[in-house]
Enzyme design. Structure first.
Site, mmCIF file in Angstrom:
data_model
loop_
_atom_site.group_PDB
_atom_site.id
_atom_site.type_symbol
_atom_site.label_atom_id
_atom_site.label_comp_id
_atom_site.label_asym_id
_atom_site.label_seq_id
_atom_site.Cartn_x
_atom_site.Cartn_y
_atom_site.Cartn_z
ATOM 1 N N SER A 13 0.736 -1.092 0.085
ATOM 2 C CA SER A 13 -0.029 -0.092 0.077
ATOM 3 C C SER A 13 0.757 1.027 -0.017
ATOM 4 C CB SER A 13 -1.048 -0.006 1.327
ATOM 5 O OG SER A 13 -1.667 1.113 1.442
ATOM 6 N N ASP A 34 3.739 -8.018 4.085
ATOM 7 C CA ASP A 34 2.497 -7.069 4.379
ATOM 8 C C ASP A 34 1.799 -8.108 5.316
ATOM 9 O OD1 ASP A 34 1.973 -4.123 3.503
ATOM 10 O OD2 ASP A 34 0.166 -5.165 4.621
ATOM 11 N N ASP A 60 3.769 -10.431 9.428
ATOM 12 C CA ASP A 60 3.381 -9.353 10.264
ATOM 13 C C ASP A 60 5.013 -8.998 10.964
ATOM 14 O OD1 ASP A 60 3.130 -7.802 12.670
ATOM 15 O OD2 ASP A 60 1.361 -9.162 13.267
ATOM 16 N N ASN A 87 9.442 -0.147 5.800
ATOM 17 C CA ASN A 87 8.375 0.915 5.422
ATOM 18 C C ASN A 87 7.284 0.448 6.307
ATOM 19 O OD1 ASN A 87 6.721 2.934 3.579
ATOM 20 N ND2 ASN A 87 5.727 0.785 3.555
ATOM 21 N N TYR A 152 3.467 7.047 18.218
ATOM 22 C CA TYR A 152 3.959 7.225 16.950
ATOM 23 C C TYR A 152 5.176 7.976 16.736
ATOM 24 C CZ TYR A 152 3.990 7.946 11.927
ATOM 25 O OH TYR A 152 4.218 8.064 10.389
ATOM 26 N N LYS A 156 9.057 6.453 15.862
ATOM 27 C CA LYS A 156 9.808 6.952 14.797
ATOM 28 C C LYS A 156 10.777 7.678 15.203
ATOM 29 C CE LYS A 156 6.644 5.664 11.511
ATOM 30 N NZ LYS A 156 7.277 4.894 10.375
HETATM 31 N N1 LIG Z 1 1.460 9.053 4.349
HETATM 32 C C1 LIG Z 1 2.257 9.875 4.885
HETATM 33 O O1 LIG Z 1 2.136 10.919 4.906
HETATM 34 C C2 LIG Z 1 3.538 9.365 6.004
HETATM 35 C C3 LIG Z 1 4.297 10.448 6.663
HETATM 36 C C4 LIG Z 1 5.264 9.979 7.288
HETATM 37 C C5 LIG Z 1 5.703 8.820 7.545
HETATM 38 N N2 LIG Z 1 4.903 7.770 6.786
HETATM 39 C C6 LIG Z 1 5.346 6.385 6.995
HETATM 40 O O2 LIG Z 1 5.355 5.527 5.797
HETATM 41 C C7 LIG Z 1 5.360 4.394 6.029
HETATM 42 C C8 LIG Z 1 4.244 4.090 4.883
HETATM 43 O O3 LIG Z 1 3.128 4.675 5.217
HETATM 44 P P1 LIG Z 1 1.793 4.860 4.157
HETATM 45 O O4 LIG Z 1 1.456 6.081 4.267
HETATM 46 O O5 LIG Z 1 2.174 4.381 2.812
HETATM 47 O O6 LIG Z 1 0.939 3.926 4.908
HETATM 48 P P2 LIG Z 1 -0.260 2.846 4.546
HETATM 49 O O7 LIG Z 1 -1.150 2.640 5.538
HETATM 50 O O8 LIG Z 1 -0.891 3.128 3.063
HETATM 51 O O9 LIG Z 1 0.405 1.507 4.257
HETATM 52 C C9 LIG Z 1 1.087 1.043 5.373
HETATM 53 C C10 LIG Z 1 1.352 -0.659 5.020
HETATM 54 O O10 LIG Z 1 1.814 -1.243 5.980
HETATM 55 C C11 LIG Z 1 1.426 -2.343 6.355
HETATM 56 N N3 LIG Z 1 1.509 -2.948 7.762
HETATM 57 C C12 LIG Z 1 1.118 -2.226 8.753
HETATM 58 N N4 LIG Z 1 1.274 -3.188 10.001
HETATM 59 C C13 LIG Z 1 2.169 -3.863 9.441
HETATM 60 C C14 LIG Z 1 2.861 -5.067 10.145
HETATM 61 N N5 LIG Z 1 2.740 -5.238 11.322
HETATM 62 N N6 LIG Z 1 3.536 -6.007 9.398
HETATM 63 C C15 LIG Z 1 3.504 -5.887 8.274
HETATM 64 N N7 LIG Z 1 3.022 -4.917 7.539
HETATM 65 C C16 LIG Z 1 2.312 -3.924 8.090
HETATM 66 C C17 LIG Z 1 0.033 -2.260 5.828
HETATM 67 O O11 LIG Z 1 -0.994 -3.447 5.806
HETATM 68 C C18 LIG Z 1 -0.022 -1.472 4.765
HETATM 69 O O12 LIG Z 1 0.012 -1.952 3.603
HETATM 70 C C19 LIG Z 1 4.818 4.133 7.301
HETATM 71 O O13 LIG Z 1 6.002 3.751 8.369
HETATM 72 C C20 LIG Z 1 4.392 5.364 7.783
HETATM 73 O O14 LIG Z 1 4.453 5.754 9.139
HETATM 74 C C21 LIG Z 1 3.955 7.999 6.081
#
Ligand SMILES: NC(=O)c1ccc[n+]([C@@H]2O[C@H](COP(=O)([O-])OP(=O)(O)OC[C@H]3O[C@@H](n4cnc5c(N)ncnc54)[C@H](O)[C@@H]3O)[C@@H](O)[C@H]2O)c1
Length: 247
Positions: A13, A34, A60, A87, A152, A156
């Site tokens: 995702s 994932d 997981d 990620n 969070y 991080k």
């Molecule tokens: N989108 C943003 O604005 C943003 C900003 C800063 C940091 N991030 C970080 O970027 C990363 C990706 O975020 P995103 O926005 O694409 O989120 P998202 O929710 O679209 O994707 C996250 C993915 O991680 C998977 N996941 C969650 N828990 C898991 C686990 N225990 N084991 C395996 N997979 C797991 C989910 O199933 C999902 O497919 C995250 O670490 C998030 O904290 C995102």
């Protein structure tokens, strides 16, 4: 990129999906770990349809045995992992006084301990090869803090510290370790926080010097560079992808 094997956690995702697609387009053999195994397999199938090589596995990252089993399967199907992009992440917005021990532990387990477990699981392969690239996705909230995101941001921030430690330990062995703290990136996670009223996208756009919200591909591009051969002199660094909001 030569046909190196890469593991992307949370690769089904948003940002992780864009990273998986980009690394596959650059020639890597990509394993998507994932929580959502079906989405991981669908993403891998879609990458293969476009001519890349990818497998999707239900892993997981909070389950160390599952991580080790996943890495063993990657070794057997794609070869030794040389690239790891941590990620997988989970964001929860809640006032600090309402955070339960269970909430706190879950956020740290996914965002911080999961990152460390995946590093520990792949580092022996990288050490054997004398080459490796690890990119940990943290968050721009570590620069500024973020109200109602105590667990969070703590997790991080831990990822940033962990990155620096691993870089010191493993860079002498040919393994670089860096972190990308993304700003606001248009992904299902961000859309969810917008829908719940926690983030005002128009306001965030106004506060972003480049004048737009980030795309998952913006993070994927930085990641592709950091895992490349030519990024070998960059390690232990925090490389922001945030449209200029945090410097
Ligand atoms: N989108 C943003 O604005 C943003 C900003 C800063 C940091 N991030 C970080 O970027 C990363 C990706 O975020 P995103 O926005 O694409 O989120 P998202 O929710 O679209 O994707 C996250 C993915 O991680 C998977 N996941 C969650 N828990 C898991 C686990 N225990 N084991 C395996 N997979 C797991 C989910 O199933 C999902 O497919 C995250 O670490 C998030 O904290 C995102």
């Amino acid at each position: 990129m030569s046909a190196r094997t890469a593991i992307v956690t949370g690769g089904a995702s948003g940002i992780g999906e864009a990273v998986s697609r980009r690394l596959a387009a650059d020639g890597a053999l990509v394993a998507i770990f994932d929580l959502n195994g079906e989405a991981a397999r669908d993403t891998a199938a879609s990458i293969e349809k476009e001519g890349g090589k990818a497998v999707g596995l239900a892993v997981d990252v909070t389950d160390r045995a599952a991580v080790d089993a996943g890495v063993a399967e990657v070794r057997a199907r794609l070869g030794r992992p040389a690239i790891l992009v941590n990620n997988a992440g989970l964001a929860v917005v809640q006032p600090s006084l309402e955070v339960t021990a269970e909430d706190w532990n879950r956020l740290l387990a996914v965002n911080l301990t999961g990152t460390f477990s995946c590093c520990q699981a792949v580092l022996p392969d990288m050490l054997d090869e004398g080459w490796g690239r690890i990119v940990n996705i943290s968050s721009s909230s570590v620069h500024s803090g973020s109200s109602r995101m105590a667990a969070y941001v703590a997790a991080k921030s831990g990822v940033v510290g962990l990155t620096k430690v691993l870089a010191l330990e493993f860079s002498p062995k040919g393994i670089t370790v860096n972190t990308i703290p993304p700003g606001f990136i248009d992904s299902p996670m961000l859309r969810d926080t917008v829908e719940r009223g926690f983030v005002d996208l128009e306001q965030q756009t106004r506060q972003t010097p480049v004048g737009r919200i980030g795309r998952p591909e913006d993070v994927a591009a930085a990641c592709a560079f950091l895992v490349s051969e030519e990024a070998g002199y960059i390690t232990g660094q925090v490389i922001g992808v945030n449209g200029g909001r945090n410097t």
